[in-house]
Motif scaffolding. Sequence first.
Motif, PDB file in Angstrom:
ATOM      1  N   ALA A 162      39.035  14.492   1.517  1.00 40.80           N
ATOM      2  CA  ALA A 162      40.169  14.036   2.319  1.00 40.80           C
ATOM      3  C   ALA A 162      40.657  15.040   3.364  1.00 40.80           C
ATOM      4  O   ALA A 162      40.969  14.654   4.498  1.00 40.80           O
ATOM      5  CB  ALA A 162      41.317  13.632   1.393  1.00 40.80           C
ATOM      6  N   PRO A 163      40.746  16.360   3.050  1.00 41.86           N
ATOM      7  CA  PRO A 163      41.264  17.296   4.063  1.00 41.86           C
ATOM      8  C   PRO A 163      40.383  17.374   5.310  1.00 41.86           C
ATOM      9  O   PRO A 163      40.850  17.808   6.367  1.00 41.86           O
ATOM     10  CB  PRO A 163      41.276  18.641   3.330  1.00 41.86           C
ATOM     11  CG  PRO A 163      41.169  18.322   1.886  1.00 41.86           C
ATOM     12  CD  PRO A 163      40.441  17.042   1.785  1.00 41.86           C
ATOM     13  N   LYS A 164      39.130  16.970   5.188  1.00 41.51           N
ATOM     14  CA  LYS A 164      38.220  17.019   6.335  1.00 41.51           C
ATOM     15  C   LYS A 164      38.211  15.718   7.145  1.00 41.51           C
ATOM     16  O   LYS A 164      37.540  15.635   8.177  1.00 41.51           O
ATOM     17  CB  LYS A 164      36.801  17.336   5.852  1.00 41.51           C
ATOM     18  CG  LYS A 164      36.590  18.809   5.522  1.00 41.51           C
ATOM     19  CD  LYS A 164      36.657  19.677   6.771  1.00 41.51           C
ATOM     20  CE  LYS A 164      36.249  21.113   6.500  1.00 41.51           C
ATOM     21  NZ  LYS A 164      36.236  21.938   7.720  1.00 41.51           N
ATOM     22  N   LEU A 165      38.944  14.702   6.701  1.00 38.09           N
ATOM     23  CA  LEU A 165      39.090  13.487   7.499  1.00 38.09           C
ATOM     24  C   LEU A 165      40.101  13.768   8.609  1.00 38.09           C
ATOM     25  O   LEU A 165      41.085  14.475   8.396  1.00 38.09           O
ATOM     26  CB  LEU A 165      39.549  12.318   6.631  1.00 38.09           C
ATOM     27  CG  LEU A 165      38.666  11.986   5.414  1.00 38.09           C
ATOM     28  CD1 LEU A 165      39.208  10.750   4.690  1.00 38.09           C
ATOM     29  CD2 LEU A 165      37.220  11.766   5.822  1.00 38.09           C
ATOM     30  N   GLU A 166      39.893  13.187   9.783  1.00 35.88           N
ATOM     31  CA  GLU A 166      40.697  13.604  10.941  1.00 35.88           C
ATOM     32  C   GLU A 166      42.192  13.311  10.777  1.00 35.88           C
ATOM     33  O   GLU A 166      43.023  13.991  11.390  1.00 35.88           O
ATOM     34  CB  GLU A 166      40.162  12.979  12.231  1.00 35.88           C
ATOM     35  CG  GLU A 166      40.147  11.480  12.277  1.00 35.88           C
ATOM     36  CD  GLU A 166      39.547  10.960  13.580  1.00 35.88           C
ATOM     37  OE1 GLU A 166      39.019  11.787  14.361  1.00 35.88           O
ATOM     38  OE2 GLU A 166      39.609   9.743  13.816  1.00 35.88           O
ATOM     39  N   ASN A 167      42.535  12.325   9.931  1.00 38.40           N
ATOM     40  CA  ASN A 167      43.942  12.021   9.681  1.00 38.40           C
ATOM     41  C   ASN A 167      44.315  12.170   8.205  1.00 38.40           C
ATOM     42  O   ASN A 167      45.308  11.589   7.750  1.00 38.40           O
ATOM     43  CB  ASN A 167      44.268  10.602  10.155  1.00 38.40           C
ATOM     44  CG  ASN A 167      44.119  10.460  11.656  1.00 38.40           C
ATOM     45  OD1 ASN A 167      44.711  11.231  12.412  1.00 38.40           O
ATOM     46  ND2 ASN A 167      43.297   9.516  12.090  1.00 38.40           N
ATOM     47  N   GLY A 168      43.521  12.931   7.456  1.00 39.56           N
ATOM     48  CA  GLY A 168      43.778  13.056   6.028  1.00 39.56           C
ATOM     49  C   GLY A 168      43.524  11.735   5.324  1.00 39.56           C
ATOM     50  O   GLY A 168      42.748  10.897   5.793  1.00 39.56           O
ATOM     51  N   VAL A 195      45.774  23.236   0.910  1.00 42.31           N
ATOM     52  CA  VAL A 195      45.858  21.853   1.371  1.00 42.31           C
ATOM     53  C   VAL A 195      47.140  21.226   0.806  1.00 42.31           C
ATOM     54  O   VAL A 195      47.417  21.334  -0.388  1.00 42.31           O
ATOM     55  CB  VAL A 195      44.629  21.032   0.915  1.00 42.31           C
ATOM     56  CG1 VAL A 195      44.779  19.559   1.304  1.00 42.31           C
ATOM     57  CG2 VAL A 195      43.356  21.617   1.512  1.00 42.31           C
ATOM     58  N   GLU A 196      47.915  20.562   1.665  1.00 44.84           N
ATOM     59  CA  GLU A 196      49.144  19.911   1.222  1.00 44.84           C
ATOM     60  C   GLU A 196      48.825  18.526   0.657  1.00 44.84           C
ATOM     61  O   GLU A 196      48.087  17.746   1.267  1.00 44.84           O
ATOM     62  CB  GLU A 196      50.129  19.782   2.386  1.00 44.84           C
ATOM     63  CG  GLU A 196      50.669  21.120   2.857  1.00 44.84           C
ATOM     64  CD  GLU A 196      51.698  20.961   3.961  1.00 44.84           C
ATOM     65  OE1 GLU A 196      52.173  19.827   4.189  1.00 44.84           O
ATOM     66  OE2 GLU A 196      52.027  21.971   4.600  1.00 44.84           O
ATOM     67  N   THR A 197      49.396  18.241  -0.519  1.00 47.46           N
ATOM     68  CA  THR A 197      49.153  16.954  -1.185  1.00 47.46           C
ATOM     69  C   THR A 197      50.461  16.411  -1.746  1.00 47.46           C
ATOM     70  O   THR A 197      51.417  17.164  -1.959  1.00 47.46           O
ATOM     71  CB  THR A 197      48.153  17.102  -2.351  1.00 47.46           C
ATOM     72  OG1 THR A 197      48.794  17.809  -3.431  1.00 47.46           O
ATOM     73  CG2 THR A 197      46.897  17.852  -1.938  1.00 47.46           C
ATOM     74  N   SER A 198      50.475  15.109  -2.028  1.00 46.07           N
ATOM     75  CA  SER A 198      51.584  14.519  -2.779  1.00 46.07           C
ATOM     76  C   SER A 198      51.034  13.407  -3.660  1.00 46.07           C
ATOM     77  O   SER A 198      50.035  12.769  -3.320  1.00 46.07           O
ATOM     78  CB  SER A 198      52.658  13.972  -1.842  1.00 46.07           C
ATOM     79  OG  SER A 198      52.186  12.849  -1.116  1.00 46.07           O
ATOM     80  N   PHE A 199      51.683  13.212  -4.807  1.00 47.64           N
ATOM     81  CA  PHE A 199      51.274  12.180  -5.761  1.00 47.64           C
ATOM     82  C   PHE A 199      52.557  11.548  -6.285  1.00 47.64           C
ATOM     83  O   PHE A 199      53.205  12.083  -7.185  1.00 47.64           O
ATOM     84  CB  PHE A 199      50.472  12.843  -6.886  1.00 47.64           C
ATOM     85  CG  PHE A 199      49.816  11.897  -7.870  1.00 47.64           C
ATOM     86  CD1 PHE A 199      49.898  10.513  -7.735  1.00 47.64           C
ATOM     87  CD2 PHE A 199      49.089  12.398  -8.951  1.00 47.64           C
ATOM     88  CE1 PHE A 199      49.298   9.654  -8.637  1.00 47.64           C
ATOM     89  CE2 PHE A 199      48.483  11.550  -9.866  1.00 47.64           C
ATOM     90  CZ  PHE A 199      48.587  10.175  -9.712  1.00 47.64           C
ATOM     91  N   VAL A 200      52.933  10.439  -5.683  1.00 47.61           N
ATOM     92  CA  VAL A 200      54.182   9.754  -6.034  1.00 47.61           C
ATOM     93  C   VAL A 200      53.849   8.343  -6.500  1.00 47.61           C
ATOM     94  O   VAL A 200      53.246   7.557  -5.753  1.00 47.61           O
ATOM     95  CB  VAL A 200      55.147   9.703  -4.832  1.00 47.61           C
ATOM     96  CG1 VAL A 200      56.435   8.982  -5.223  1.00 47.61           C
ATOM     97  CG2 VAL A 200      55.443  11.114  -4.330  1.00 47.61           C
TER      98      VAL A 200
END
Length: 416
Positions: A162-168, A195-200
């Motif tokens: 995911a971090p390497k996708l152009e828009n996350g 890498v910034e992530t969130s899990f909500v």
Amino acid sequence: MNLKVQKSKAESQKSKVEITGSKSETNRLLLLQALYSNISLENTSNSDDSEVMADALQKSKIKNQKSLIIDVHHAGTAMRFLTAFFAIQEDKEVILTGSSRMKERPIKILVEALQQLGAEITYEENEGFPPIKIKGKKLRQSKVSLPANVSSQYISALLLIAPKLENGLELILEGEITSIPYIKMTLALLNEIGVETSFVKNVIKINQKSEIVNHQSTIESDWSSASYWYSIVALSEIGTQITLSSYKKESLQGDSALVEIYKSFGVETVFNSNNSITISKNSNLKLETLNFELNNCPDIAQTIAVTSFGLGIGCHLTGLHTLKIKETDRLEALKTEISKLGANISVTTDSLTIQQSNNLNSNIAIATYQDHRMAMAFAPLALKTPLIIQDAEVVSKSYPAFWEDLQNIGFLIEKE
């Protein structure tokens, strides 16, 4: 190679065992290292699965080689993670294949999720199963959904790229989530490298990150491998101690649930200042049926089932639906093999029940079904009765030194 395994008369009550890094953490970090070359790794797993993963990623670096065939053999984690990895390797065409069992293990849910993001993946033989052909390209979509009760490896495969996708990536999980610790492990490792992530609730978001600063990761030892030593201590006399290195009290690995689960088998865990743990048998058990929900740690189900049977107590294990698509159908394999030893066992699509019994047949040959965990889960029973473990070399998939380590603490092991 078949091995006869039995207890030694001169068995030591205090032993030390060195266990290499977690296979789960290693394979995630190997993929991240391939995406970000300034990551360095220490205490990597020496398992076959991790070597397969490392070899495949090394091949991906070969310049001017746009077409590859990569055989992952029995390595399910490598199949899932590499499917996602090669989907974003622009101008690379890869055929991912594996063993005959691998060709029976579903990959369709992951493939369809990647296709939602724009990936170009086709099946070479049977729809929904390896081998697959991947034509790497830039994936421009950034939102995808998939069922939440699938193998966490599908989810982690998407999160790792995911971090390497152009828009996350925004990943929506539909329904009740399986194996949350493995998802949280992946997110924690992404956080560690910046890498910034969130899990909500059921939505995971990963921010794009093109580069990271230099980063070194020291990988915690494998808790799944520790499970067999917990079983050995549980099946041993009071006073038995084994020290294992190196483990964290705040572990990312779901199988660290062993610490609490094995208290029910009279095993206590002490975390030492040097990052080792000492596990000790310090009490006998009440002969009552134990109930464990293993949705977050299904890989230790076989070990727990064998421990319960060896101690003559009943158990009811639930949350096991992912075991049917592992190296073998682990529920049916357990039912077949533990029945040979005298157990009264029943299984459903997601649970296993063993009735309390003191039956224990001797000199039984245990089939392993090309499954490393079948071999290692049954081996501790040699403390109660001699066993023959068929195709014993299968342990190299996750724990190559297993038989040598057993010999070092006093088990008698002979080729049949």
